[in-house]
Design a protein around this motif. Structure first.
Motif, short mmCIF file in Angstrom:
data_model
loop_
_atom_site.label_atom_id
_atom_site.label_comp_id
_atom_site.label_asym_id
_atom_site.label_seq_id
_atom_site.Cartn_x
_atom_site.Cartn_y
_atom_site.Cartn_z
N GLY A 158 -18.58 -39.45 -32.46
CA GLY A 158 -19.02 -40.21 -30.75
C GLY A 158 -17.25 -41.13 -31.08
N LEU A 159 -16.57 -41.54 -29.94
CA LEU A 159 -15.43 -42.15 -29.90
C LEU A 159 -16.03 -43.68 -29.79
N ALA A 160 -17.38 -44.21 -28.72
CA ALA A 160 -17.55 -45.22 -28.76
C ALA A 160 -18.58 -45.53 -30.48
N GLN A 161 -18.82 -44.73 -31.02
CA GLN A 161 -19.67 -45.05 -32.20
C GLN A 161 -18.70 -45.70 -32.79
N GLY A 162 -17.42 -44.65 -32.82
CA GLY A 162 -16.98 -45.12 -34.98
C GLY A 162 -15.87 -46.46 -34.10
N LYS A 163 -15.50 -46.85 -32.95
CA LYS A 163 -14.46 -47.75 -31.88
C LYS A 163 -15.99 -48.97 -32.79
N GLN A 164 -17.69 -48.29 -32.01
CA GLN A 164 -18.29 -50.08 -32.32
C GLN A 164 -18.60 -49.76 -34.57
N GLN A 165 -18.47 -49.45 -34.45
CA GLN A 165 -18.43 -49.26 -36.89
C GLN A 165 -17.02 -49.97 -36.69
N GLN A 166 -15.86 -49.68 -36.61
CA GLN A 166 -15.21 -50.77 -36.95
C GLN A 166 -14.93 -51.71 -36.61
N GLN A 167 -15.48 -52.06 -35.11
CA GLN A 167 -15.97 -53.19 -34.94
C GLN A 167 -16.99 -53.84 -35.88
N ASN A 168 -17.81 -53.43 -36.19
CA ASN A 168 -18.90 -54.05 -37.08
C ASN A 168 -18.21 -54.47 -38.59
N VAL A 169 -17.50 -53.47 -38.80
CA VAL A 169 -16.57 -53.57 -40.14
C VAL A 169 -15.40 -54.94 -39.71
N GLN A 170 -15.05 -54.99 -39.03
CA GLN A 170 -14.24 -56.08 -38.88
C GLN A 170 -15.04 -57.25 -38.63
N ASP A 171 -16.13 -57.15 -37.56
CA ASP A 171 -16.77 -58.67 -37.92
C ASP A 171 -17.53 -59.14 -39.34
N ALA A 172 -17.93 -58.08 -40.02
CA ALA A 172 -18.18 -58.07 -41.54
C ALA A 172 -17.02 -58.97 -42.53
N LEU A 173 -15.97 -58.28 -42.18
CA LEU A 173 -15.10 -59.13 -42.92
C LEU A 173 -15.11 -60.06 -42.60
N LYS A 174 -15.27 -60.41 -41.12
CA LYS A 174 -14.70 -62.00 -40.89
C LYS A 174 -15.47 -62.97 -41.08
N GLU A 175 -17.02 -62.65 -41.26
CA GLU A 175 -18.05 -64.04 -41.93
C GLU A 175 -18.10 -63.55 -43.12
N MET A 176 -17.46 -62.84 -44.09
CA MET A 176 -17.34 -62.61 -45.48
C MET A 176 -16.60 -63.88 -45.83
N GLN A 177 -15.39 -63.75 -44.78
CA GLN A 177 -14.19 -64.56 -45.25
C GLN A 177 -14.67 -66.52 -44.80
N LYS A 178 -15.57 -66.73 -43.91
CA LYS A 178 -16.47 -68.21 -43.64
C LYS A 178 -16.92 -67.78 -45.01
N PRO A 179 -16.69 -69.61 -45.34
CA PRO A 179 -18.09 -70.69 -46.19
C PRO A 179 -19.43 -70.69 -46.09
N LEU A 180 -19.88 -70.82 -47.14
CA LEU A 180 -21.24 -70.11 -46.95
C LEU A 180 -22.53 -70.68 -46.20
N ALA A 181 -21.21 -72.77 -46.74
CA ALA A 181 -21.74 -73.83 -46.28
C ALA A 181 -20.89 -74.19 -44.75
#
Length: 198
Positions: A79-102
């Motif tokens: 599924g193309l939409a599912q693939g794009k959604q998965q890439q978006q989720n990975v990018q969001d997770a990487l962005k969230e991991m770079q933020k400080p904990l506090a």
């Protein structure tokens, strides 16, 4: 004799035979010498020469094309939409991991996330919902059928917006639903009969 022929008094037949054998041996020896240093010629079933290197190269190209096609079909199957959604989720997770904990009050991402949340009892929530509904209504939607409820079909597909409401089918769908309902009723009746006290 040293040449391999018979010594002494010899008849002409024996000499002729010996010379033929000697010629045959020499011919065989020259053929052996030629064949030792020659390359094998591969032929197909029609007798044409085969170029093995070119065939190997063609097979490799076909294998690469097949692998590319399989990878593309696997991507489409997922599924193309599912693939794009998965890439978006990975990018969001990487962005969230770079933020400080506090996270503090001046954090813009946190502020934006809290503003986007809808809370119960918010007086502006109705206004925002209406504005979002108006924005979504402004987007062009495909026209839909707006008539009496159409007869069911086995795929639950709604008719097109130009349908005039006339059922032009051969009645197969209606018969199918009738058979299904009849079968279910018979099964239910059989079950009730089997558990009934006698």
């Amino acid at each position: 004799m040293s040449s391999g022929g018979k010594a002494g008094l010899v008849s002409a037949d024996v000499l002729r035979r010996e010379q033929q054998e000697l010629r045959k041996q020499q011919r065989n020896k020259t053929l052996e010498d030629e064949s030792q240093h020659s390359q094998t010629v591969f032929r197909d079933k029609w007798g044409r020469k085969r170029n093995l290197e070119q065939e190997r190269l063609e097979q490799q190209q076909q294998a690469e094309a097949q692998a590319k096609r399989d990878e593309q079909y696997a991507r489409w199957g997922r599924g193309l939409a599912q693939g794009k959604q998965q890439q978006q989720n990975v990018q969001d997770a990487l962005k969230e991991m770079q933020k400080p904990l506090a996270r503090y009050i001046d954090d813009q991402d946190l502020d934006r996330m809290l503003r986007e949340q809808e809370r119960e009892g918010d007086p502006m929530a109705d206004f925002i919902k209406k504005r979002k509904a108006k924005e979504s209504k402004e987007k062009k939607e495909k026209p839909r059928y707006k008539g009496p409820t159409p007869p069911l079909n086995r795929f639950n597909i709604w008719p097109g917006h130009r349908w005039d409401g006339v059922d032009r089918s051969n009645g197969f769908e209606r018969q199918r639903f009738a058979r299904m309902a009849n079968k279910k009723a018979v099964q239910e009746l059989a079950y009730k009969w089997s558990v009934e006290d006698m």
